[in-house]
Design a protein around this motif. Structure first.
Motif, PDB file in Angstrom:
ATOM      1  N   ILE A   1       0.829  -1.198   0.000  1.00 14.79           N
ATOM      2  CA  ILE A   1       0.000   0.000   0.000  1.00 14.79           C
ATOM      3  C   ILE A   1       0.866   1.252   0.000  1.00 14.79           C
ATOM      4  O   ILE A   1       1.971   1.250   0.555  1.00 14.79           O
ATOM      5  CB  ILE A   1      -0.947   0.011   1.234  1.00 14.79           C
ATOM      6  CG1 ILE A   1      -1.970   1.146   1.127  1.00 14.79           C
ATOM      7  CG2 ILE A   1      -0.152   0.106   2.536  1.00 14.79           C
ATOM      8  CD1 ILE A   1      -3.069   1.075   2.179  1.00 14.79           C
ATOM      9  N   THR A   2       0.383   2.302  -0.650  1.00 15.37           N
ATOM     10  CA  THR A   2       0.992   3.633  -0.571  1.00 15.37           C
ATOM     11  C   THR A   2      -0.061   4.598  -0.053  1.00 15.37           C
ATOM     12  O   THR A   2      -1.179   4.655  -0.582  1.00 15.37           O
ATOM     13  CB  THR A   2       1.506   4.094  -1.946  1.00 15.37           C
ATOM     14  OG1 THR A   2       2.702   3.375  -2.258  1.00 15.37           O
ATOM     15  CG2 THR A   2       1.831   5.578  -1.941  1.00 15.37           C
ATOM     16  N   LEU A   3       0.307   5.365   0.988  1.00 16.40           N
ATOM     17  CA  LEU A   3      -0.661   6.248   1.643  1.00 16.40           C
ATOM     18  C   LEU A   3       0.110   7.292   2.443  1.00 16.40           C
ATOM     19  O   LEU A   3       1.341   7.217   2.578  1.00 16.40           O
ATOM     20  CB  LEU A   3      -1.560   5.412   2.572  1.00 16.40           C
ATOM     21  CG  LEU A   3      -2.816   6.063   3.136  1.00 16.40           C
ATOM     22  CD1 LEU A   3      -3.767   6.511   2.014  1.00 16.40           C
ATOM     23  CD2 LEU A   3      -3.538   5.097   4.065  1.00 16.40           C
ATOM     24  N   PHE A   4      -0.627   8.285   2.988  1.00 12.68           N
ATOM     25  CA  PHE A   4       0.009   9.254   3.871  1.00 12.68           C
ATOM     26  C   PHE A   4       0.795   8.522   4.963  1.00 12.68           C
ATOM     27  O   PHE A   4       0.273   7.602   5.602  1.00 12.68           O
ATOM     28  CB  PHE A   4      -1.047  10.137   4.549  1.00 12.68           C
ATOM     29  CG  PHE A   4      -1.756  11.090   3.626  1.00 12.68           C
ATOM     30  CD1 PHE A   4      -1.216  12.339   3.345  1.00 12.68           C
ATOM     31  CD2 PHE A   4      -2.968  10.740   3.052  1.00 12.68           C
ATOM     32  CE1 PHE A   4      -1.876  13.221   2.508  1.00 12.68           C
ATOM     33  CE2 PHE A   4      -3.636  11.619   2.221  1.00 12.68           C
ATOM     34  CZ  PHE A   4      -3.087  12.867   1.936  1.00 12.68           C
ATOM     35  N   GLU A   5       2.026   8.973   5.200  1.00 10.25           N
ATOM     36  CA  GLU A   5       2.836   8.336   6.232  1.00 10.25           C
ATOM     37  C   GLU A   5       2.143   8.383   7.594  1.00 10.25           C
ATOM     38  O   GLU A   5       2.162   7.393   8.342  1.00 10.25           O
ATOM     39  CB  GLU A   5       4.197   9.033   6.323  1.00 10.25           C
ATOM     40  CG  GLU A   5       5.113   8.447   7.382  1.00 10.25           C
ATOM     41  CD  GLU A   5       6.423   9.188   7.503  1.00 10.25           C
ATOM     42  OE1 GLU A   5       7.254   8.774   8.351  1.00 10.25           O
ATOM     43  OE2 GLU A   5       6.629  10.188   6.780  1.00 10.25           O
ATOM     44  N   ASP A   6       1.529   9.523   7.923  1.00  8.70           N
ATOM     45  CA  ASP A   6       0.879   9.647   9.230  1.00  8.70           C
ATOM     46  C   ASP A   6      -0.287   8.674   9.378  1.00  8.70           C
ATOM     47  O   ASP A   6      -0.612   8.262  10.494  1.00  8.70           O
ATOM     48  CB  ASP A   6       0.377  11.081   9.432  1.00  8.70           C
ATOM     49  CG  ASP A   6       1.515  12.063   9.622  1.00  8.70           C
ATOM     50  OD1 ASP A   6       2.635  11.614   9.941  1.00  8.70           O
ATOM     51  OD2 ASP A   6       1.298  13.280   9.432  1.00  8.70           O
ATOM     52  N   TRP A   7      -0.932   8.322   8.266  1.00  7.96           N
ATOM     53  CA  TRP A   7      -2.043   7.365   8.313  1.00  7.96           C
ATOM     54  C   TRP A   7      -1.517   5.968   8.639  1.00  7.96           C
ATOM     55  O   TRP A   7      -2.129   5.196   9.377  1.00  7.96           O
ATOM     56  CB  TRP A   7      -2.769   7.371   6.968  1.00  7.96           C
ATOM     57  CG  TRP A   7      -4.183   6.866   7.012  1.00  7.96           C
ATOM     58  CD1 TRP A   7      -4.646   5.779   7.673  1.00  7.96           C
ATOM     59  CD2 TRP A   7      -5.315   7.443   6.351  1.00  7.96           C
ATOM     60  NE1 TRP A   7      -5.998   5.627   7.469  1.00  7.96           N
ATOM     61  CE2 TRP A   7      -6.442   6.638   6.660  1.00  7.96           C
ATOM     62  CE3 TRP A   7      -5.491   8.542   5.512  1.00  7.96           C
ATOM     63  CZ2 TRP A   7      -7.721   6.896   6.157  1.00  7.96           C
ATOM     64  CZ3 TRP A   7      -6.761   8.808   5.026  1.00  7.96           C
ATOM     65  CH2 TRP A   7      -7.865   8.003   5.342  1.00  7.96           C
ATOM     66  N   LEU A   8      -0.345   5.650   8.079  1.00  7.68           N
ATOM     67  CA  LEU A   8       0.232   4.319   8.287  1.00  7.68           C
ATOM     68  C   LEU A   8       1.106   4.228   9.532  1.00  7.68           C
ATOM     69  O   LEU A   8       1.441   3.116   9.963  1.00  7.68           O
ATOM     70  CB  LEU A   8       1.066   3.924   7.066  1.00  7.68           C
ATOM     71  CG  LEU A   8       0.323   3.783   5.737  1.00  7.68           C
ATOM     72  CD1 LEU A   8       1.307   3.382   4.643  1.00  7.68           C
ATOM     73  CD2 LEU A   8      -0.807   2.763   5.833  1.00  7.68           C
ATOM     74  N   ARG A   9       1.493   5.382  10.098  1.00  8.47           N
ATOM     75  CA  ARG A   9       2.482   5.397  11.164  1.00  8.47           C
ATOM     76  C   ARG A   9       2.133   4.482  12.339  1.00  8.47           C
ATOM     77  O   ARG A   9       3.034   3.766  12.840  1.00  8.47           O
ATOM     78  CB  ARG A   9       2.684   6.844  11.627  1.00  8.47           C
ATOM     79  CG  ARG A   9       3.670   7.029  12.793  1.00  8.47           C
ATOM     80  CD  ARG A   9       4.997   6.333  12.569  1.00  8.47           C
ATOM     81  NE  ARG A   9       5.659   6.745  11.339  1.00  8.47           N
ATOM     82  CZ  ARG A   9       6.720   6.131  10.840  1.00  8.47           C
ATOM     83  NH1 ARG A   9       7.210   5.038  11.442  1.00  8.47           N
ATOM     84  NH2 ARG A   9       7.280   6.568   9.723  1.00  8.47           N
TER      85      ARG A   9
END
Length: 302
Positions: free
Chosen positions: A243-251
């Motif tokens: 997956i690629t997504l906002f870093e803060d979403w995945l953090r």
């Protein structure tokens, strides 16, 4: 408003019993009050004051007007004072149109302290990823990234000033399929994609050392960006794909070890979002309070 001024002039003269004393009480000139009373009498078609060289006394019509005018103008002044008070005690509804990412990553740290500071304000947040005209949608302001800002709007920074897109996969997926070494390797992997409400499916973008790469991988899952993004995240955690997504979403998942970074040296950075609103002279009190609150938070420590 001219009528209101003339009524106040009549009230000052009648209460003071003369034009000079009325002028001192009202902070105006005697001639100005005289002109105002004459205008009022001409509009009403009746004499309101009997004038002599020694006294100024209300006529019968003037006394009746005076009896009702005092309380009425008092109510008007009280209403104006209440309106002025909104500058210091903002109240009412503030409607914001924001992308779903902002409702998740930007607003949670701002909304609770803002509402605690302004208990008279009711905040309504409309979160959607479609591009809309905030004014036509009945909103006071919006949050957008700079590439989607309208030129005739005022924009101020809100939230992190630098963000990144992160690429990640579960340890189980990487153990079974290996870790890509270059963005183009993603074309041979199962990738979890997202599509905007407009139907556009953005490519995945990467950059390192001045080299920019865009890839359009495929995979077993395609979700609507925003509303179904969490489904893609959970699928990535379950080992379905990358997956690629906002870093803060995945953090949180990265910190917990449920996801591992992929191609971290290639993660692209981009500028953070902006609060934007129409450039009009008199900004509604709830919006002005939010603007000032955001500016204070953004300029404060941390």
């Amino acid at each position: 408003m001219d009528d209101l001024g003339d009524l106040n002039a009549f009230l000052a003269v009648a209460r003071a019993g003369g034009f000079r004393d009325g002028a001192r009480a009202a902070g105006a000139s005697a001639s100005g009050l005289s002109d105002a009373v004459r205008r009022l009498e001409a509009r009403l078609g009746v004499r309101l004051l009997n004038r002599t060289t020694r006294s100024v006394v209300p006529t019968e019509a003037g006394r009746r007007l005076l009896e009702r005018l005092g309380p009425a103008l008092g109510e008007v002044e009280a209403a104006l004072d209440a309106a002025r008070g909104d500058r210091d005690r903002p109240a009412g509804t503030l409607r914001l149109n924001v992308p779903i990412s902002a409702s998740r990553l930007v607003l949670p740290r701002l909304v609770p302290p803002f509402l605690a500071a302004y208990p008279g304000i009711r905040l309504e947040v409309i979160a959607e990823d479609g591009f809309v005209d905030v004014l036509a949608a009945g909103c006071d302001a919006g949050i957008r990234y700079d590439e989607r800002l309208e030129g005739d709007m005022i924009a101020i920074p809100i939230g992190p000033r630098v963000q990144r897109f992160a690429t990640a996969a579960s340890p189980d997926y990487l153990r079974r399929h290996g870790c890509p070494d270059h963005p183009r390797d993603l074309l041979r992997h199962a990738c979890l994609r997202g599509r905007f409400p407009s139907g556009a499916m953005p490519p995945w973008e990467f950059e390192r050392g001045g080299e920019a790469v865009r890839v359009d991988p495929t995979g077993p899952l395609l979700v609507s960006l925003g509303g179904a993004t969490d489904l893609a995240v959970e699928a990535a955690v379950a080992g379905t794909g990358i997956i690629t997504l906002f870093e803060d979403w995945l953090r949180p998942h990265l910190d917990a070890g449920a996801l591992e970074p992929v191609l971290e040296a290639w993660w692209p950075a981009f500028s953070g979002p902006f609060l934007y609103y129409p450039g009009r002279r008199l900004v509604p009190a709830p919006l002005r309070a939010f603007i000032d609150f955001v500016r204070a938070r953004e300029s404060g420590p941390g």
